[in-house]
Design an enzyme around this catalytic site. Sequence first.
Site, PDB file in Angstrom:
ATOM      1  N   ILE A  16       0.816  -1.216   0.000  1.00 15.01           N
ATOM      2  CA  ILE A  16       0.000   0.000   0.000  1.00 15.01           C
ATOM      3  C   ILE A  16       0.848   1.263   0.000  1.00 15.01           C
ATOM      4  O   ILE A  16       0.309   2.361  -0.192  1.00 15.01           O
ATOM      5  CB  ILE A  16      -0.963   0.019   1.208  1.00 15.01           C
ATOM      6  CG1 ILE A  16      -0.189  -0.146   2.514  1.00 15.01           C
ATOM      7  CG2 ILE A  16      -2.017  -1.060   1.065  1.00 15.01           C
ATOM      8  CD1 ILE A  16      -1.054  -0.121   3.759  1.00 15.01           C
ATOM      9  N   ALA A  17       2.147   1.149   0.239  1.00 19.77           N
ATOM     10  CA  ALA A  17       2.994   2.344   0.222  1.00 19.77           C
ATOM     11  C   ALA A  17       4.436   1.912   0.049  1.00 19.77           C
ATOM     12  O   ALA A  17       4.813   0.789   0.384  1.00 19.77           O
ATOM     13  CB  ALA A  17       2.832   3.154   1.515  1.00 19.77           C
ATOM     14  N   GLY A  69       8.531   3.749   0.324  1.00 25.95           N
ATOM     15  CA  GLY A  69       9.381   4.900   0.603  1.00 25.95           C
ATOM     16  C   GLY A  69      10.822   4.587   0.266  1.00 25.95           C
ATOM     17  O   GLY A  69      11.141   3.550  -0.323  1.00 25.95           O
ATOM     18  N   GLY A  70      11.710   5.495   0.663  1.00 27.91           N
ATOM     19  CA  GLY A  70      13.115   5.331   0.326  1.00 27.91           C
ATOM     20  C   GLY A  70      13.789   4.218   1.085  1.00 27.91           C
ATOM     21  O   GLY A  70      14.806   3.695   0.654  1.00 27.91           O
ATOM     22  N   MET A  71      13.243   3.829   2.249  1.00 26.92           N
ATOM     23  CA  MET A  71      13.908   2.830   3.082  1.00 26.92           C
ATOM     24  C   MET A  71      13.074   1.582   3.305  1.00 26.92           C
ATOM     25  O   MET A  71      13.590   0.581   3.773  1.00 26.92           O
ATOM     26  CB  MET A  71      14.272   3.450   4.433  1.00 26.92           C
ATOM     27  CG  MET A  71      15.319   4.539   4.342  1.00 26.92           C
ATOM     28  SD  MET A  71      15.601   5.370   5.918  1.00 26.92           S
ATOM     29  CE  MET A  71      14.100   6.305   6.114  1.00 26.92           C
ATOM     30  N   ALA A  72      11.764   1.653   3.016  1.00 29.41           N
ATOM     31  CA  ALA A  72      10.913   0.514   3.333  1.00 29.41           C
ATOM     32  C   ALA A  72       9.663   0.551   2.478  1.00 29.41           C
ATOM     33  O   ALA A  72       9.313   1.575   1.896  1.00 29.41           O
ATOM     34  CB  ALA A  72      10.538   0.537   4.823  1.00 29.41           C
ATOM     35  N   VAL A  99       5.451  -0.720   2.695  1.00 27.04           N
ATOM     36  CA  VAL A  99       4.407  -1.016   3.669  1.00 27.04           C
ATOM     37  C   VAL A  99       3.342  -1.890   3.000  1.00 27.04           C
ATOM     38  O   VAL A  99       2.901  -1.587   1.893  1.00 27.04           O
ATOM     39  CB  VAL A  99       3.771   0.277   4.221  1.00 27.04           C
ATOM     40  CG1 VAL A  99       2.725  -0.060   5.278  1.00 27.04           C
ATOM     41  CG2 VAL A  99       4.845   1.170   4.817  1.00 27.04           C
ATOM     42  N   LYS A 153       5.696  -2.991   7.828  1.00 27.53           N
ATOM     43  CA  LYS A 153       6.730  -2.226   7.134  1.00 27.53           C
ATOM     44  C   LYS A 153       7.949  -3.128   6.992  1.00 27.53           C
ATOM     45  O   LYS A 153       8.483  -3.616   7.980  1.00 27.53           O
ATOM     46  CB  LYS A 153       7.068  -0.960   7.923  1.00 27.53           C
ATOM     47  CG  LYS A 153       8.127  -0.086   7.253  1.00 27.53           C
ATOM     48  CD  LYS A 153       8.531   1.071   8.142  1.00 27.53           C
ATOM     49  CE  LYS A 153       7.441   2.089   8.280  1.00 27.53           C
ATOM     50  NZ  LYS A 153       7.234   2.884   7.049  1.00 27.53           N
ATOM     51  N   ASP A 166      12.207  12.819  10.732  1.00 26.81           N
ATOM     52  CA  ASP A 166      11.641  12.821   9.372  1.00 26.81           C
ATOM     53  C   ASP A 166      10.193  13.302   9.415  1.00 26.81           C
ATOM     54  O   ASP A 166       9.294  12.657   8.882  1.00 26.81           O
ATOM     55  CB  ASP A 166      11.738  11.420   8.757  1.00 26.81           C
ATOM     56  CG  ASP A 166      11.512  11.453   7.240  1.00 26.81           C
ATOM     57  OD1 ASP A 166      11.573  12.551   6.651  1.00 26.81           O
ATOM     58  OD2 ASP A 166      11.276  10.383   6.646  1.00 26.81           O
TER      59      ASP A 166
END
Length: 689
Positions: A35-36, A38-41, A43, A58, A152
């Site tokens: 569902i999402a 990002g730069g590090m993980a 989700v 995550k 962040d």
Amino acid sequence: MAGGRAVEPPEHARGRADALVGRLLDGRYRIGPRIARGGMASVYEATDIRLDRTVAVKVMHPGLGDDDEFAQRFVREARAAARLNHPHVVGVYDQGDDDGVVFLAMEHIPGHTLRDVIRKESPMTPARALSLIEPVVSALAAAHRAGLIHRDVKPENVLIGDEAHGGRIKVADFGLAKAVSADTQHTATGGVLIGTVSYLAPELVVDGRSDARADVYAAGVVLYELLTGNKPHEGESPIQVAYRHVHEDVAAPSEAAPDIPAYVDALVARATARDRSQRPADAGVLLHQIHRVAQALRDGVVDDPELTADLAPSRTAPEADELRDVSDDTAPEPFDPIAMANYREHTTAFEQLPAPRPPIAAAAPTAASPAPTPAPAPARKPSTPVPVITTARRRSVRGPLVFLLVVLLLAGLGGGAWWFGYARYTTTPGVLGVTEQAATSELDSAGLAADIGTPRYSETVEAGLVLGSDPEPGERVLKDGTVTLVVSLGPERYDVPTLAGMTEDQAQDAITEAKLANGESVEKFSDKVAAGSVMRSDPAAGTTVKPDTPVDLVVSKGRRPIEIADWTGEDAEKATNALEKRKLVVEVTGEEFSDTVAEGDVISQEPTAGPLFKGDTVQLVVSKGPELVEVPQMRAKGVEAATQELEALGFEVAVENSENYIGLGFVFSTSPGAGDMVAKGSTITLYLI
């Protein structure tokens, strides 16, 4: 949605499969769609098969999760984040490592992010902006009290639940950035730059170090974005944006939205001050300032010079580096290595050029008027030597006099420097931890005056004792100067206000005004409190608690509705017991004969269906059974006369000959017999003789 990033399309829409989808992590979490990302993980929506609930998982990207040292840091920070128990923090349930897949199991928040709200609503009114940023800062304050820095803070990491979840605002990704940034560089060319560049505090850009004030800076940038709809610093590249964070102040929001009060501008300026010493010490202090500004907005205050002056950061002299940047506007941005190298090479060559000579006073000859040719010198005749008369040379006094003057000047300068730089100063005595009176006496003994500054709360220094001084103990202060004392107010505590009887909105406003945090609201039925009104709070009214303590509310849903069945045709006694057991009042309004309803059963009920409420009345009419009539004596009566009499009484009549029938036509006997009580409509048989 969890993790604070935009929802991605399904895997099949992207034309590639995700190996984690369908996998059972740690024997517990069945991974669903991503569902999402990002730069590090990434989700994923997942199902906790042990507790049968939906969670957000995550999963660290392999490049990070494969690093054992990183994984250990990540686990430590995840545990720290899990200790945060706050209504505006996304809960962390579990963490694990399944065959190299490092993951977190978190609270699943269906809904959207603050970024979506900014896109739809910004620019927004200051009151609306503060209502959105207040829960975020409240969550950061709880983290800072626990010794945890987010690092962040950005709209994508602020989740807003859908209507089914009450629209609650929660902050995600606590602890993750710190785990990643423990041993990485915060530079443009090497390492990993933790935090979205639009929200990075200047000190993070310069040396990569941060404390709670970096979160305060990011929250101030988010507030600016809510108020104006734009980020304060834009650029063609992240490096340019980072450069502006270091060298440019955040503009006043009122420049983009003129209706914004000056004290709101001051709040943003204080939170986003480039000099971090000018910012609030942590999110708890910022939250207090937000409450003050929100109260002024609720009171309709257009301008409050005192509040504005109190919030606005003080003006300090720019640093030497900043002065050089201002004086030399030809210098490129320091984050462009090639341009900086060319710039330094050019300036070095320039500095090596000889200094220009001063202009000559006489005019140089021009090309139009060539210089005259000097005439040849005439030949000299040999001269006869002439004796030279010499006199004793007088010794000049100018040298010693100049030397003496220089010595006196240097002595004067040294004495002045000694006086102005050292002799007229003394050392501030240590007066911390004593009473105001004792501190004043100590300063008086040292030849110093005491001035009482604004008192502050302290968790460690008792009320009435000196918490701090300006200058601090051991620092230099002018003799006969003034030392400002800060007296402790003791631990900052507030009483939970009486909220019973208020509406939920009124209670939440009262909680905010009391410098506490709004917790969960639970609805319960009440026969005494009107629907929508607060029944009680937890902690209870009058309880003394720390600032930003969450206060939960129990809100009345009104009287509990009672559904009832229709007892018509059922036993009246059974119906009465069942209705009274549900706290209803049963009233038998009458008993009636009924040819169709058995005796003791309910003929009618009012009302026949709910909802009713405790203490309401249910009326029943109970059957007496059929009406009974005595059979009259019919012996020796004629058939017609007997038939007419019985039918008049409501009976049916049947005629038969008796065993002794001899043809007389008179009634010999009846069945039922004379004197029996028989229900109307029953059949009476006449036996003739």
